[in-house]
Design an enzyme around this catalytic site. Sequence first.
Site: not given
Ligand SMILES: Cc1cc2nc3c(=O)[nH]c(=O)nc-3n(C[C@H](O)[C@H](O)[C@H](O)COP(=O)(O)OP(=O)(O)OC[C@H]3O[C@@H](n4cnc5c(N)ncnc54)[C@H](O)[C@@H]3O)c2cc1C
Length: 597
Positions: A440
């Site tokens: 989220e």
């Molecule tokens: C158990 C679980 C349940 C989930 N459930 C759902 C679901 O029901 N539906 C769904 O759609 N998704 C779901 N997700 C996905 C989740 O919402 C994402 O993993 C999360 O939003 C982060 O995205 P990412 O993993 O691609 O990380 P990335 O976007 O790759 O981020 C990696 C890191 O970089 C940082 N970062 C990225 N951009 C910036 C910026 N501009 N400035 C500062 N820091 C930055 C982030 O804070 C993070 O620390 C789930 C994930 C898990 C693990």
Amino acid sequence: MPSYKAPLRDIQFVINEVLDTENLYAGLKGYEEATPDLMNAIIEEGAKFAENVLSPLNQSGDEEGCVWSEEGVKTPEGFADAYKQYVDNGWPSLSAEPEFGGQDMPNMLGIVINELAGTANWSWLMYPGLSHGCIKTLEAHGSPEQKEQYLPKLVAGNWTGTMCLTESHCGSDLGLLRTKAEPQADGSYAITGTKIFISAGEHDMSDNIVHIVIARMPDAPEGTKGISLFVVPKFNVNEDGSLGDRNGVHCASIEKKMGIKASATCVMNFDGAKGYLIGEPNRGLNMMFTFMNTARIGTAIQGLAHAELAYQGSLEYARERLAMRSLTGPKNPDGPADPIIVHPDVRRMLLTQKSIAEGSRAMLYYLAQLGDIVDRGDEEAAKKADDLMAVLTPIAKAFVTEAGLEAANHGIQIYGGHGFIREWGMEQIARDARIATLYEGTTGIQALDLIGRKILGSGGKLLMGFTEMMGEFVEANSDESYAEFTGALSTYKDEWLTMSLEVGGKAMENPDEAGAASVDYLMYSGYVVLGYFWAQMAVAAQKKIAEGEGDTAFYEAKLMTARFYFERILPRTASHKLALLSGADNLMEMPEAMFAF
Ligand SMILES: Cc1cc2nc3c(=O)[nH]c(=O)nc-3n(C[C@H](O)[C@H](O)[C@H](O)COP(=O)(O)OP(=O)(O)OC[C@H]3O[C@@H](n4cnc5c(N)ncnc54)[C@H](O)[C@@H]3O)c2cc1C
């Protein structure tokens, strides 16, 4: 694993004695029947369900996890049965609109029930939890036919919902998404792509699963401006509402993960699945914010839930576990040692957990009330509530989940080595709590939203609205007897404002300054806002004590916890302030290549 006991007295204190709940709902159209008596009765029933049905499945669900096969996903023993009881007892429809079978109770009541269920068993709550956002999205943006087709079954709980945003290469930056939506002759769209990490994407609890999916139409603009929103059912729905053939959406696998193991986290393949456009093309992300805002408040509850559960277990343990003697002489002279609750450091951890759990509860119930005012208040009240919510939502989501994680960690520490051992349940709480700061929108993304979009983006207006409200509270409680809380709060409020101005000035010259300040700024804001709610609880408790109402020990405990918070936790703001004002250079001057040395 500690067995969960719903903190009903605390919940009632916040609802009835701290927040002006009775008057609020008496004045909101359609909620007149949500009297304190009725709400209390519903909360007590919810507590029984959480304690007796969900809590016993928490540890076994973690041990067993979910099992994937070609046929689908099997949830742990007892989960599907608990869901059936949940549906049979009408819980899914509690705060949904009556037009589609909802009971039309305030969202705040739904949040309380989610707290109860989620503290008892967060993994289990993930299944009905996602449906709520799906219902809100369709209520707000669905066509009349879509509402007719999906809402009654979702509201009744016969079907559940999901939120399909994330793809393997993008989570925070949804502008990069690749899932395609090709228009078909019959007005539907063929959805093709792979979504990952989809909570409750597949399971054995409901007859159908309704996926809310973002995808890109042919020729859509690049980035977030080209995202459209679709509803994609697992089973197609016939015109008469009955279930039709299987749609082209399947769960390819489930993730093995650190925590919330009983919640299925699914890879979902969409192979030309039949989808239906929600609202206007290319407006998907805006509409998705309805889902995300609901889910953000829902996730904030997770921070409170884990803090509460860790505290309950820690308190029980600290009263029983014997180790060494109190520094001021034996407190358990007949025993071989004193219980560890006599030791100042154990008390530090217990009171940290307690102040986080109880303060967050007040913050989140208030946030939920703002949502009800936005939905049902008059235009002026709704606008004001919406502005306050804009500031409070990222703080609640990120700060409460970070604080909840800290509280869960203290749980392990209070249990000593036993905290690290599975059978005691403390390590599960910490593992389960870890995800809340990630999904989220990570803490970093929430912090950017707060400082960028909400504070600087509004030219400080939204923040001023919030601090004005704090100022009114301080003024209304300027009596000397409240000064230790309201006087301090007033100072922090002013500092929050001036510091924001300073950060804003720097960010105008160099945008990296906002990013560099963001998480410290969010944590600073979180501590101050929690202080605002602790001050309200302290004043409410002091008034009760002065009125000579019974339950003095309860109110004294609130006062002492407030004092602990103001003297020991709130000063953490000082280090966040120093860090955030230290500027961007100490982060940005190092060339990327030098990170290797
Ligand atoms: C158990 C679980 C349940 C989930 N459930 C759902 C679901 O029901 N539906 C769904 O759609 N998704 C779901 N997700 C996905 C989740 O919402 C994402 O993993 C999360 O939003 C982060 O995205 P990412 O993993 O691609 O990380 P990335 O976007 O790759 O981020 C990696 C890191 O970089 C940082 N970062 C990225 N951009 C910036 C910026 N501009 N400035 C500062 N820091 C930055 C982030 O804070 C993070 O620390 C789930 C994930 C898990 C693990």
